[in-house]
Design an enzyme around this catalytic site. Structure first.
Site, short mmCIF file in Angstrom:
data_model
loop_
_atom_site.label_atom_id
_atom_site.label_comp_id
_atom_site.label_asym_id
_atom_site.label_seq_id
_atom_site.Cartn_x
_atom_site.Cartn_y
_atom_site.Cartn_z
N ASN A 79 22.48 54.51 28.43
CA ASN A 79 23.05 53.90 27.22
C ASN A 79 22.82 52.39 27.19
OD1 ASN A 79 23.89 56.44 26.62
ND2 ASN A 79 26.07 56.01 26.65
N ARG A 213 22.95 67.18 31.24
CA ARG A 213 24.22 67.75 30.82
C ARG A 213 24.02 69.17 30.32
NH1 ARG A 213 26.32 62.91 27.00
NH2 ARG A 213 24.10 62.94 26.47
#
Length: 691
Positions: A79, A213
């Site tokens: 991020n 994920r």
């Protein structure tokens, strides 16, 4: 300390960290932000992610941040963390020439260099890693952002110019960049001898695509690949290997673009009533690319937090459907860049590409609606219409070491089904066409004993030793109230005394109370997904112990829908996510009369769900004092017509203050059971499209 995360409410301060105006960096505000960035810098030299480091801190908050400086498990480039802070410090140094900003920046460079594997790749987190964080990570452009910064440091590109770094550090930076390029070329997915694109993450040893994920599976990934190619095209005098990599990727982009489609979003952002759809649009002028294409057919897919790939957005829950960018036109930016690059470096092999030509979907190269059904050979027994399901169960070993898989063909089965052994997997051919129908109440029960053991009332009954069973693709209907006697007295459709029970992709109907009653006496764990539950009675999903339900549709009629018995363990809980609640008449959401713990996230409720919280069942008596008190928690839920305040987000009041994305099945069961992993392992027989 609760660190300030970065949703919309923090956007203004967050943008301050991306400021580029030189005048800003001469202000006191810029220095205050810079000093806070120094506070957040870990001993590793890196920074954590998703924190508003421009937000003023109290003395107590700053002390906690300083106490966290020794952490070695949250430094990351995910991020845009670390790269963003370093860029800010570089600009601040250029404006102030303050030594402390320069030193912190150089520590950041050393952190970036320290994370590079010998093969040239970078993980997502380091030095402390866990799980998928060890993979070479292109996701969200993490590795590309790092490489571009190191390249710009070497090239002395503003704001990384001047005396910010010395020659020795710059030489390390360009060496790391070049190793990174070598790694990128090794990671490129080769199909039938041709280079294509990249996955979001790759194995640090084998360079093979790897998942991250639960919803980020191994795949061809268009978004990250576009940024990789853009960076490769900025390399002067590229080698033949780099040229081949760029050509292969560009050909893939052009082959697998999607045309005549658009993404439509309706409803307020963050609302469970919001919808995101991929629809046909003959007037679309820019192609789209799916975020993920499967590695087998190179066809788009989406995925929920259960890790099961689906073909359509409507097959996944509202939280992932609306909270992730599954299709975008981002990759289009690479086309004009390629034109200029090919004219300069690769004229002889220049590809004829066009954003206006038909995409893979319109040319028939891919099937956007592909759905594979299980092979008959995958099942241990097959039940045809007119045969007894019970007979197929009897064919299973008394204690199967592996799942005993039974396929039930389309038809109506008028029988009571008793599962008296573990590891039974019942799979219907079609959930609407495989109907197990039986009319029964406790008073009318005819089969009260099976093989010497008592049997409860219900259409499907799981005995106490029927652990690890799965029911999928079936309509189960206790129709006593409509065929024998008009009553809503207890009429279980599915009753269970076993644990680790999975009921998915099914219709659960009953004419009376407690339609889906899984009541293991000690440590019961249950998982439900993609169910349609319809019942005029009360408590028609009523687990005892721990239960996780997602993507379910509840339709009631005047009496409370949910019920939970959490006695015996303060951590027992009933979690419902991404589900809808409706009723034929004003109906209460839920009730309890024992210790309980409810969590509802991203659920939507019609106006016929009463504007009142889940509450104690009786006003005139107390069956159980419930010493742990009212424990009902919500996040991102909404009732049509609004609510009086009971539905507001209150996860911060729940034990452990879980984040909404942490309300997973694995969390529900404290890591003791992973039903979604079991579903993925058996997907070859369970695979289904939602209705």
């Amino acid at each position: 300390m609760a660190l300030a995360l970065l949703p919309a409410h923090a956007q203004r301060r967050y943008n301050a960290m991306r400021e580029t105006k030189k005048e800003f960096f001469k202000t006191e505000q810029a220095r205050l932000i810079g000093d806070q960035i120094l506070d957040y810098q870990r001993v590793t030299g890196g920074w954590p992610k998703n924190i508003d480091m421009a937000k003023p801190m109290t003395h107590e908050e700053r002390q906690q941040v300083l106490n966290d400086k020794s952490r070695r498990d949250d430094s990351t480039t995910d991020n845009d963390a670390t790269n963003m802070q370093m860029t800010y410090l570089a600009r601040l140094y250029q404006a102030t020439k303050s030594k402390k900003y320069r030193e912190a920046f150089c520590q950041g460079v050393e952190y970036l260099l320290s994370g590079q594997y010998d093969n040239g790749g970078w993980p997502q987190f380091w030095p402390g890693m866990r799980g998928y964080q060890v993979h070479i990570t292109f996701n969200d452009d993490a590795m590309v952002n790092t490489m571009e910064m190191l390249r710009d440091i070497y090239l002395q590109k503003a704001p990384f110019d001047g005396k910010l770094t010395d020659k020795a550090l710059r030489q390390k930076a360009i060496k790391a960049f070049n190793k990174g390029v070598e790694c990128i070329l090794k990671c490129q997915i080769v199909k039938d001898g041709k280079p294509t694109v990249w996955c979001q993450q790759h194995d640090r040893i084998t360079f093979e695509p790897r998942p991250a994920r639960a919803f980020e599976l191994s795949s061809y990934s268009s978004n990250e690949s576009a940024r990789i190619v853009a960076m490769l095209m900025e390399i002067p005098n590229p080698s033949e290997e780099i040229k081949r990599a760029i050509r292969g990727a560009m050909q893939w982009f052009d082959t697998y673009k999607l045309t005549g489609l658009k993404v439509v979003r309706k409803g307020e952002f963050g609302s469970p009533f919001r919808t995101t759809e991929l629809v046909k649009d003959p007037d679309a002028t820019t192609p789209l690319w799916a975020r993920y294409y499967d590695l087998e057919h190179c066809e788009p897919f989406v995925c929920d937090r259960d890790g099961v790939p689906r073909r359509h957005l409507w097959e996944i829950g509202t939280e992932r459907r609306n909270g992730y960018s599954w299709y975008s036109d981002r990759t289009a930016f690479i086309y004009p860049l390629y034109e200029k690059w090919a004219d300069k470096y690769d004229t002889a092999n220049k590809l004829n590409l066009s954003l206006n030509s038909p995409g893979a979907n319109e040319r028939g190269i891919i099937n956007m609606n592909r759905f594979s059904k299980p092979e008959l050979s995958c099942f241990d027994a097959i039940v045809n219409a007119g045969e007894r399901i019970q007979d197929a169960i009897e064919k299973a070993p008394e204690n199967p070491a592996k799942p005993f898989k039974i396929l039930i063909r389309n038809g109506v089965y008028h029988e009571k089904v008793i599962i008296d052994r573990p590891n039974i997997v019942l799979v219907g051919e079609d959930r609407d066409s495989v109907i197990i129908q039986y009319a029964e109440t406790t008073a009318s029960q005819t089969i009260k004993e099976y093989k010497g053991k008592p049997v409860h009332m219900g259409v499907i009954v799981l005995q106490d030793n029927a652990n690890d069973c799965i029911i999928s693709g079936i309509t189960v209907y206790n129709n006593y109230g409509s065929t024998v006697e008009k009553t809503t007295i207890h009429q279980m459709a599915i009753y269970g005394k076993a644990t680790r029970t999975i009921v998915i992709n099914s219709n659960i109907f009953a004419d009376g109370n407690d339609a889906l009653s899984l009541w293991c006496q000690n440590g019961g764990m249950y998982y439900h997904a993609d169910l349609y539950l319809r019942c005029p009675g009360v408590d028609f999903m009523c687990p005892r112990g721990r239960c996780y339900a997602t993507r379910c549709k509840f339709v009631g009629d005047s009496r409370a829908i949910l019920w939970h018995d959490g006695r015996g363990d303060i951590n027992n809980k009933f979690v419902v996510t991404c589900s809808s609640f409706d009723a034929l008449s004003p109906t209460k959401l839920g009730r309890y009369h024992h210790d309980h713990q409810f969590y509802l996230a991203h659920c939507r409720m019609s106006k016929n769900i009463l504007d009142s919280n889940i509450s104690y069942a009786y006003s005139d008596k107390v069956l159980d004092p419930c010493p742990w008190g009212l424990r009902v928690y919500y996040y991102g839920c909404e009732r049509e017509g609004g609510d009086s305040g009971w539905l507001r987000d209150n996860l911060d009041q729940a034990p452990g203050h879980p984040a909404f994305h942490g309300l997973t099945a694995l969390w529900t069961f404290d890591g003791k059971w992973d039903p979604e992993a079991r579903i993925r392992d058996l997907w070859y027989v369970l695979k289904y499209q939602t209705k």
